[in-house]
Design a protein around this motif. Structure first.
Motif, PDB file in Angstrom:
ATOM      1  N   ILE A   1       1.544   3.305   4.450  1.00 54.05           N
ATOM      2  CA  ILE A   1       2.529   2.518   3.700  1.00 54.05           C
ATOM      3  C   ILE A   1       2.622   1.156   4.371  1.00 54.05           C
TER       4      ILE A   1
ATOM      5  N   LYS B   1       0.851  -1.184   0.000  1.00 56.31           N
ATOM      6  CA  LYS B   1       0.000   0.000   0.000  1.00 56.31           C
ATOM      7  C   LYS B   1       0.884   1.230   0.000  1.00 56.31           C
ATOM      8  N   LEU B   2       0.521   2.199  -0.838  1.00 60.79           N
ATOM      9  CA  LEU B   2       1.271   3.454  -0.896  1.00 60.79           C
ATOM     10  C   LEU B   2       0.278   4.600  -0.945  1.00 60.79           C
TER      11      LEU B   2
ATOM     12  N   ARG C   1      10.753   9.464  -6.971  1.00 58.01           N
ATOM     13  CA  ARG C   1      11.505   8.295  -6.510  1.00 58.01           C
ATOM     14  C   ARG C   1      11.055   7.938  -5.104  1.00 58.01           C
ATOM     15  N   ILE C   2      11.138   6.667  -4.785  1.00 57.32           N
ATOM     16  CA  ILE C   2      10.855   6.248  -3.414  1.00 57.32           C
ATOM     17  C   ILE C   2      12.124   5.649  -2.851  1.00 57.32           C
ATOM     18  N   ASP C   3      12.618   6.237  -1.786  1.00 55.63           N
ATOM     19  CA  ASP C   3      13.841   5.736  -1.160  1.00 55.63           C
ATOM     20  C   ASP C   3      13.500   5.021   0.133  1.00 55.63           C
ATOM     21  N   VAL C   4      13.957   3.799   0.246  1.00 58.69           N
ATOM     22  CA  VAL C   4      13.790   3.078   1.505  1.00 58.69           C
ATOM     23  C   VAL C   4      15.173   2.807   2.081  1.00 58.69           C
ATOM     24  N   VAL C   5      15.375   3.237   3.304  1.00 61.12           N
ATOM     25  CA  VAL C   5      16.641   2.983   3.990  1.00 61.12           C
ATOM     26  C   VAL C   5      16.345   2.186   5.247  1.00 61.12           C
ATOM     27  N   ILE C   6      16.969   1.022   5.345  1.00 64.55           N
ATOM     28  CA  ILE C   6      16.825   0.233   6.570  1.00 64.55           C
ATOM     29  C   ILE C   6      18.076   0.477   7.398  1.00 64.55           C
TER      30      ILE C   6
ATOM     31  N   PHE D   1       6.786  12.628   2.651  1.00 61.71           N
ATOM     32  CA  PHE D   1       6.831  13.179   1.303  1.00 61.71           C
ATOM     33  C   PHE D   1       7.863  14.297   1.348  1.00 61.71           C
TER      34      PHE D   1
ATOM     35  N   ILE E   1       3.741  11.207   6.313  1.00 59.51           N
ATOM     36  CA  ILE E   1       2.860  10.156   5.814  1.00 59.51           C
ATOM     37  C   ILE E   1       2.613   9.232   7.008  1.00 59.51           C
TER      38      ILE E   1
ATOM     39  N   ILE F   1      13.193   1.966   9.775  1.00 50.78           N
ATOM     40  CA  ILE F   1      13.029   1.940   8.327  1.00 50.78           C
ATOM     41  C   ILE F   1      12.494   3.293   7.903  1.00 50.78           C
ATOM     42  N   ASP F   2      13.253   3.971   7.074  1.00 53.85           N
ATOM     43  CA  ASP F   2      12.827   5.288   6.601  1.00 53.85           C
ATOM     44  C   ASP F   2      12.363   5.187   5.156  1.00 53.85           C
ATOM     45  N   VAL F   3      11.174   5.674   4.900  1.00 53.55           N
ATOM     46  CA  VAL F   3      10.693   5.743   3.529  1.00 53.55           C
ATOM     47  C   VAL F   3      10.489   7.214   3.178  1.00 53.55           C
ATOM     48  N   VAL F   4      11.122   7.625   2.098  1.00 56.04           N
ATOM     49  CA  VAL F   4      10.951   8.995   1.620  1.00 56.04           C
ATOM     50  C   VAL F   4      10.409   8.940   0.207  1.00 56.04           C
ATOM     51  N   ILE F   5       9.276   9.560   0.000  1.00 57.84           N
ATOM     52  CA  ILE F   5       8.728   9.653  -1.353  1.00 57.84           C
ATOM     53  C   ILE F   5       9.073  11.037  -1.875  1.00 57.84           C
TER      54      ILE F   5
END
Lengths: 137, 137
Positions: free
Chosen positions: B109, A113-114, A125-130, B93, B104, B126-130
Motif C-alpha cells: 500500500i 498502490k493497493l 470498504r477501506i478504512d484509514v485511521v491516522i 485485510f 498486508i 496510520i492504520d489501513v484496514v481493507i
DNA sequence: GTGATTGCAAATCTTTTGCACTAAA
DNA sequence: TTTAGTGCAAAAGATTTGCAATCAC
C-alpha cells in the motif's frame, strides 16, 4: 444523498416509523454539521435537550440507522463504538488521548498502490485511521 | 528487531520475568509464523496445549507484551481486541463475517498523498484496514 | 385494532481489579 | 527475603435482550 432532506423523509425512506424518540435523536444528529457520536454521548445530548429516551433505545436507534445507511459505524477504539453522520467515503484523524475524531475528506488521501483482494472476495470498504499524539485542538 | 531471538531474551529485554505462564504464552505466539490472537483465542490455545493459565493472566500478559513492544494491538472490531505478533509497519485485510485477519505488507500500500497532521500534533501511526466481503479462504 | 417501538431491568460479554498466594531473583 | 506475578472471584463497562406497556398506522 441529499444531506438536507427533511428528517421525516429520511426515516420514511429507511422504512422506520417516525417515533418521537427517533425523530428527536435524528434531529440531534442530522441538523447541523456532520458529527461523531457514541451511544453514551448521544444519550447525554438527548438528556440535555430534555428528550426522554432510554439508553437501550439509543443503542437500538444507532444500529437501525446504521443498517439503513443513515449512519456509519467507525471502529477506532476497543472501548466504545463511534457513529458518523457522514456516510460518504472518507477517513479519520483520531486523538487517542481525548477520543476526539475528525474527518479527513477522501480526496486528501490518495492511494497509489493497493493490493488486490484475495480471490473470491470483494473490497467492502477501506478504512484509514491516522492516530495522533500531541496537543488537543 | 531480531525475530528469532530466543523467547527468554525477549522477555529479559522487556524487563519481564520469565514466568512459566509468560514463557508458555510467548512460545505459543512467537514460535512459528506471525499470527493474530484475541485473549479468548490465546487462552483456548493454551488450554489445548495443556498450559494452565487463567484468562486474567492472558489479558495481563497481552497488555504487558504490547507495552513492551512485543505485540501490537489492532482495533478492528468493536466486539474484541486483536493482537498481532508482527509489530512492524503493515496493514490488514479483515473478513467481517469470520473475524479472520490477514497481514498486508507495508510495501503493498503506497499513499501518494496524505494530509498533514493538525498543528501541534504528530502522527503516531496510520492504520489501513481493507474490509472484505465474500468467501472465506 | 395490530404490529412496531419503547423503557426498564436483568442478562451477557469482554475486560479489569482486589487480594491472598506463589514464585523469581 | 523481597518483590513481581498469578489465580480466582468479584467488579466494571459497554451492549443486548425479554417482556409488558405504549404508540404509529
Amino acid at each position: 444523498m441529499r444531506p438536507f432532506r427533511p428528517i421525516l423523509d429520511r426515516l420514511h425512506q429507511a422504512g422506520l416509523r417516525p417515533t418521537r424518540q427517533r425523530m428527536a435523536l435524528a434531529k440531534l444528529m442530522f441538523e447541523g454539521r456532520d458529527c461523531h457520536v457514541t451511544a453514551e454521548s448521544l444519550h447525554a445530548q438527548a438528556i440535555t435537550h430534555r428528550v426522554r429516551v432510554s439508553l437501550a433505545t439509543v443503542y437500538n436507534t444507532l444500529h437501525q440507522f446504521t443498517s439503513a445507511g443513515l449512519l456509519r459505524e467507525i471502529v477506532i477504539d476497543a472501548a466504545r463504538s463511534y457513529f458518523d453522520t457522514n456516510t460518504s467515503d472518507h477517513h479519520h484523524f483520531y486523538w487517542e488521548g481525548t477520543g476526539l475524531l475528525e474527518d479527513i475528506p477522501s480526496d486528501q488521501i490518495i492511494m497509489e498502490k493497493l493490493p488486490s483482494p484475495p480471490p473470491g472476495t470483494t473490497i467492502k470498504r477501506i478504512d484509514v485511521v491516522i492516530r495522533l499524539a500531541g496537543c488537543t485542538k
